[in-house]
Design a protein around this motif. Structure first.
Motif, short mmCIF file in Angstrom:
data_model
loop_
_atom_site.label_atom_id
_atom_site.label_comp_id
_atom_site.label_asym_id
_atom_site.label_seq_id
_atom_site.Cartn_x
_atom_site.Cartn_y
_atom_site.Cartn_z
N LYS A 75 0.72 -0.98 -0.06
CA LYS A 75 -0.04 0.02 -0.02
C LYS A 75 0.68 1.14 -0.03
CE LYS A 75 -3.87 -2.16 2.11
NZ LYS A 75 -4.62 -2.37 3.51
N THR A 76 2.16 1.26 -0.25
CA THR A 76 3.19 2.43 -0.21
C THR A 76 2.63 3.23 -1.69
OG1 THR A 76 4.63 1.30 1.13
CG2 THR A 76 5.32 3.25 -0.10
N ILE A 77 2.65 4.55 -1.25
CA ILE A 77 2.27 5.57 -2.55
C ILE A 77 3.68 6.28 -2.70
CG2 ILE A 77 0.74 7.07 -3.21
CD1 ILE A 77 -0.61 4.64 -2.50
N ASP A 80 6.13 -1.79 9.41
CA ASP A 80 5.24 -1.36 10.44
C ASP A 80 5.86 -0.51 11.38
OD1 ASP A 80 3.40 -3.25 9.66
OD2 ASP A 80 3.62 -4.66 11.44
N GLY A 81 5.10 0.50 12.07
CA GLY A 81 5.45 1.32 13.05
C GLY A 81 5.75 0.53 14.11
N PHE A 82 6.47 1.14 15.20
CA PHE A 82 6.69 0.37 16.54
C PHE A 82 5.82 1.10 17.72
CE2 PHE A 82 10.06 -0.15 19.98
CZ PHE A 82 10.17 -1.56 19.84
N GLY A 83 4.60 0.24 17.80
CA GLY A 83 3.63 0.58 18.50
C GLY A 83 2.97 -0.56 19.25
N PHE A 84 3.06 -0.34 20.70
CA PHE A 84 2.41 -1.47 21.63
C PHE A 84 1.62 -1.04 22.56
CE2 PHE A 84 6.41 -2.44 19.60
CZ PHE A 84 6.15 -3.63 19.00
N PRO A 130 -1.59 -3.10 15.74
CA PRO A 130 -1.56 -3.38 14.17
C PRO A 130 -1.24 -2.00 13.66
CG PRO A 130 -3.49 -4.61 15.17
CD PRO A 130 -2.86 -3.80 16.31
N GLN A 131 -0.66 -1.79 12.59
CA GLN A 131 -0.06 -0.47 12.03
C GLN A 131 -1.00 -0.78 10.71
OE1 GLN A 131 2.19 1.68 13.51
NE2 GLN A 131 1.29 0.17 15.31
N LEU A 132 -1.89 0.19 10.61
CA LEU A 132 -2.88 0.30 9.60
C LEU A 132 -2.62 1.18 8.53
CD1 LEU A 132 -5.94 -1.04 12.02
CD2 LEU A 132 -4.44 -2.29 10.44
N GLY A 133 -2.06 2.22 8.89
CA GLY A 133 -1.88 3.55 7.87
C GLY A 133 -0.84 2.87 6.89
N LYS A 134 -0.54 3.92 5.87
CA LYS A 134 0.56 3.61 4.78
C LYS A 134 1.58 4.87 5.03
CE LYS A 134 -2.56 5.43 1.28
NZ LYS A 134 -3.70 5.91 2.34
N THR A 158 14.70 3.76 6.30
CA THR A 158 13.53 3.09 6.62
C THR A 158 12.40 4.14 6.78
OG1 THR A 158 14.34 2.73 8.87
CG2 THR A 158 14.63 0.92 7.55
N ILE A 159 11.24 3.81 6.46
CA ILE A 159 10.08 4.87 6.65
C ILE A 159 8.83 3.86 7.09
CG2 ILE A 159 8.66 6.77 5.64
CD1 ILE A 159 10.73 7.18 3.50
N ASP A 160 8.66 4.10 8.15
CA ASP A 160 7.54 3.23 8.83
C ASP A 160 5.76 3.65 8.28
OD1 ASP A 160 8.92 1.55 10.00
OD2 ASP A 160 8.74 2.16 12.12
N ARG A 161 5.01 3.15 8.16
CA ARG A 161 3.74 3.20 7.83
C ARG A 161 3.15 3.81 9.27
NH1 ARG A 161 0.72 -0.21 5.40
NH2 ARG A 161 2.55 -1.26 4.43
#
Lengths: 338, 338, 338
Positions: free
Chosen positions: C161-163, C179-183, C194-198, C212-215
Motif C-alpha cells: 500500500k505504499t504510495i 510497521d510502526g513500533f507501537g505496543f 496493528p499498524q494500519l496506515g500507509k 527506513t520509513i514506517d507506515r
C-alpha cells in the motif's frame, strides 16, 4: 472482517454500554472514524475529539464513559483492548505453499501450512515450521529454524544457523546472524577471528526494518522472549537481551553486553561492550552508556538543544569545566577562610 | 576438520607443551570447551576459567603456561594464534558454478572457480574473479569488479561500477556504490548533482551488515587495504579511509572527509564533512568530530550517564555554562583585587 | 552524450565567453578535467585549481570570469548550472519491459514504458506508472503505486500500500512501509498495535540507501514534495515531513513528529516523538531535539571533541554542574552583600 460490539467486548473482557448488536468492521482514530468503525480514548486529554467522534463505538475506561457520545466498550486498559480488537479486525491473510519463483533446497523442511514467497531462498537443512509466512525475496540460510506462526516480511536475511522462536515478526531489510566484528591485531594488521556462534531468538519477538543482529563469536547472541526491537538497531556479537525489553530505533549495543528484562531503551542510545544492565532500567534518547547499571531506574546523558549562537558559547566553555570547578573551589576556600 | 596439536602449533609458529598428537576438531571458550577442542587465554584475568577448563589444549603465552591444566600451545600473541587456528579448523565450504536460479547477464564474466548463489543478479559487464563466493540474493551492478577470493554473504548490493579488491568479506544488506547526497539549491528547491564517481575498495576489507558506502560525486570514494567496517556504518561520497583503519557499528562519516591509517573509530561516532583525520587517531564511542585532527592520539566528546533526576538538573545548567564562566571570572577578579 | 557549449549554455540560461562550438562530453572536477570536459567554480576559494585547469570550459559567475583560463559559461548559480549540465550529459539509460527473471503478479498493472528488473517482485494490485525504472531484486508490495518516471535502484522494498509520487529516486536497501513500533503494555508484556496506515511520498523525493520509513498506525506517514533523505535515516510512524526539507544520513525521527518545510537536518540528529518543528529550521550534526521548535533558525546540542585525558576531567565535572551553579550563586551573594 466484521464483528458485533458484543463479540468485540467479549474478546477483550469488556462491558458494552449501548447497542451490543452494532456491527464494527475496522478501527480508526477518534477524528477520522466513521459509523462502522471503533476508536479508543485513553487519557484525560483530547476530550473534544471524543465528544465530537463519529465512531460507531469507543473503547474507554469507566471514568470516561460519560463523555462518550456513542456506544462504548468499557475496559481497564483501553489501549490494550484497542490493540487486541484492531488485530481481530485485521487478521493477516493466511497463505500456504511455496511460490513458483522461490528457490528451496530439497533438504530444507517446509511445513505444509507454511508459505514461502516469490524470489525467496531457503537453503539446505533449514526448517520452516507450521504457520510460518516468509515474504518475497527473503533468504533463509543453512540450518536455520523459523518457529511456528512467525512472519517474515519481504527481504529479510537470516544467515546460517539462526534460530527464530514462535510468533516472531521480522521486518524488511533485517539481517540476523551476520558475523560479529572480532579481530586479533598482528602488528597493525587486523586478522579476523572466525565467528562461530549463532543467534537464538525467543518467542513473540519483533525485529524492525534494517536491524542487524550479529552471531556470537564462540557462544551465542541471545534475544529473550517478548523482546521488541525497532528499526536500524545494531546488536553486536554475544549480546544477551532479557525478556520483554523494548528497544527503539537506531540503538547500538556493543559486544557481550547483557541487558536485563523489562527495560526500555529509547532511540539512538549507544551502549558499549561488556556491560551489565539490570532489569527495569529505562534509558532516554541518544544517551551513551559506558558503565554497567546495577539499579533499576531511569538514566540519561546529553546536553540541551539551543539556538546555535548561544550553544556555541556553552560548547566552548565545556572545555574549561574542570578548570572552572577548581577555580570555584579556590574561591570558596579563600572566602570561607576569611 | 581435525588437526593434531603439532600441526596447529606449526601453523601459528608456536611450541607445544604436552601431547603433540592430541587431536583437535574445533575451538571453544575456556568454560564450554570439551576435550577435542582448543581454547585460549590472553590476559591475566579469568584465571579460574583457565584452571577449570576441560579443553584438550589451550593457547597461551609463556608467562601463563604454568596455569594450564592441559596441553598448551605457547605463542607470543595468543589471540592472534587463536584466530588463525579457529580459521584453519573452520574453513568455509568452497562452491563453484552458477546456481540455476541466479540471473547472470551474458556479457558478465564469471571465473569458473567462482560461485553465484540462488536469486542473485550479475549485470552486464561485471567481472567476478577466481575463487569468489557470491551468496544468495545478491545484486552485482553493471561493470562491477569483485576481486579474487572475496566472499559476499546473502543480499549484498553492489551498484554499477563498484570495484572490490581481493579477499573481501561483505555482509548481508551492505549497499556499496549508492549515489552520494549532493544537491544544488534553486530558490529553495533541491536539484540533484549527478553522482558520477564510483567506490573503490582495496584488498582484505570487511564491510558489515547494512553498511552503506556512497559513490563519489566526480572522483571516487576510496576504502584502503585491510580496512574493517562493522555494521550500519554510513560512508558518504568521496570519503577516503586509510589502510588498516577499523570502524565500529553505527558510525557516520560525511562527504569528502579523509581518515588516516591505523585509526580506530568506536561505535556511533559522527564525523562531519571535509575533514582530515591523521594516522593512528582513536575516537571513543558516540563522539562528534567537527574539526580536522592532525595529531595521533585518543579523542572523545560527550557527557556522562546519570540517574535521570540528577541529569535533568545538570542538563538545564549547561545552558548557563558561558554565563557561569563569566560570573566566576568576575568574582575572581574582585576577590583577588581586594 | 556530447553537446556544444552553446547548447549547454542555453540549457541553463547562461552566456558563453569563448568558443560556443567547443564540444563537451562530460563533467569533471577542475583538477582532473580534460579538454572535452566542463567543470565549475563556485566560491572565491581554490583560485589556483581554476587557473590551472585543463577543462574545455568552466561554469562560473560574472565576478570570476576573468580568472578562467578557458571557455566559460557565465551564470548566477554555477553549482546549479553544473548540476543541470551534468545531468544532461549523463542521462540514464532508458529501459522498458519486464525482465524474464522478474516475478510479476498478473493483477499488477505495469505501464508498457516502465521497466522491472531481474529477480524483482511486483505483488497483486500494484501499479507501476509510465517511465518507471525498477532495478534488480526490488519488492513492490500489494497495492503499491509508483509514480511516473520514478527510479528504484536494486533491492528496494516497498511494503503493501505504499504510495510513491512522480520522479522519485530511491536507493538500494531502502524499506518503505514497514510497521510502526507501537505496543500496548499488558502487565509488562508488549502487545502489538496493528499498524494500519500507509506511507505516502510526494513528487521529486529522494530516499537514501538503507533508509527506513514506517507506515502510520491509523493515519499515514507523509513525506512532502521535493524532500531529500540521505542514507540510513529512520522515520517512524505518522511522521510528517514538509516540502523541500533535506535530511542527512543516520538521522532518527520518532513517531508523530511534524517537520516543517525548507528545513535542513544534519547527520546523526535525533528527534523525539510528538514534536512540531517550524519551517526553515536548521539543526547541526548529532543534536538531540526533545522539544518542539516554533522559530526558524539554527539549533545545536552537544559538547566538543577533546583529547581523551582532558575530556575525561570535564566529563566527570558535568555531574557537578548544578552543584557548581549553586555554589557560585552562594559566593556571589555573600560577596556582593559585603
Amino acid at each position: 472482517m466484521s464483528h458485533t460490539l458484543a463479540e468485540l467486548a467479549e474478546h477483550v473482557g469488556g462491558k458494552v454500554e449501548g447497542d451490543e448488536a452494532c456491527v464494527i468492521d475496522n478501527v480508526a482514530s477518534l477524528i477520522s472514524a466513521e459509523h462502522s468503525q471503533i476508536s479508543f480514548y485513553a487519557s484525560g486529554k483530547h476530550n473534544q475529539a471524543l465528544v465530537d467522534t463519529n465512531a460507531g463505538a469507543v473503547i474507554l475506561s469507566t471514568q470516561h464513559v460519560d463523555l462518550s457520545p456513542t456506544n462504548s466498550i468499557v475496559v481497564e486498559n483501553p489501549q490494550l483492548a484497542f490493540a487486541l480488537i484492531a488485530e481481530k479486525l485485521n487478521l493477516p491473510e493466511k497463505l500456504s505453499g511455496i511460490h513458483k519463483d522461490a528457490s528451496v533446497d530439497p533438504t530444507a523442511s517446509i511445513d505444509p501450512s507454511a508459505y514461502v514467497g516469490a524470489q525467496s531462498v531457503v537453503a539446505a537443512g533449514a526448517e520452516i515450521k507450521s504457520g510460518v509466512m516468509i515474504g518475497a525475496s527473503c533468504t533463509i540460510g543453512k540450518d536455520c529454524v523459523v518457529g511456528e506462526n512467525s512472519l517474515l516480511h519481504a527481504n529479510v536475511t537470516l544467515n546460517d544457523k539462526t534460530i527464530i522462536g514462535n510468533d516472531a515478526l521480522i521486518h524488511s531489510g533485517a539481517v540476523i546472524g551476520s558475523d560479529g566484528f572480532g579481530f586479533a591485531n598482528d602488528q597493525g594488521r587486523w586478522v579476523r577471528i572466525p565467528q562461530l556462534g549463532k543467534v537464538v531468538i525467543g518467542d513473540d519477538v519483533e525485529v524492525g526494518a534494517n536491524t542487524t543482529i550479529d552471531r556470537g563469536a564462540l557462544d551465542d547472541t541471545v534475544i529473550g522472549n517478548g523482546v521488541k526491537l525497532d528499526n536500524q538497531i545494531q546488536i553486536a556479537h554475544n549480546v544477551i537481551i532479557g525478556d520483554h525489553t523494548a528497544i527503539a530505533g537506531c540503538v547500538g549495543i556493543a559486544g557481550s553486553t547483557v541487558i536485563g528484562r523489562y527495560c526500555t531503551i529509547a532511540g539512538g542510545v549507544g551502549i558499549t561492550g561488556q556491560l551489565e544492565i539490570a532489569d527495569n532500567v529505562h534509558i532516554t534518547a541518544t544517551s551513551l552508556v559506558t558503565q554497567s547499571i546495577s539499579q533499576s531506574g531511569a538514566y540519561s546523558s546529553g546536553t540541551p538543544l539551543q539556538e546555535n549562537a548561544k550553544w556555541q558559547r556553552n560548547f566552548v566553555r565545556f572545555r574549561q569545566l574542570d578548570d572552572m570547578a577548581k577555580r570555584l573551589k579556590r574561591i570558596e576556600k579563600k572566602f570561607d577562610n576569611k
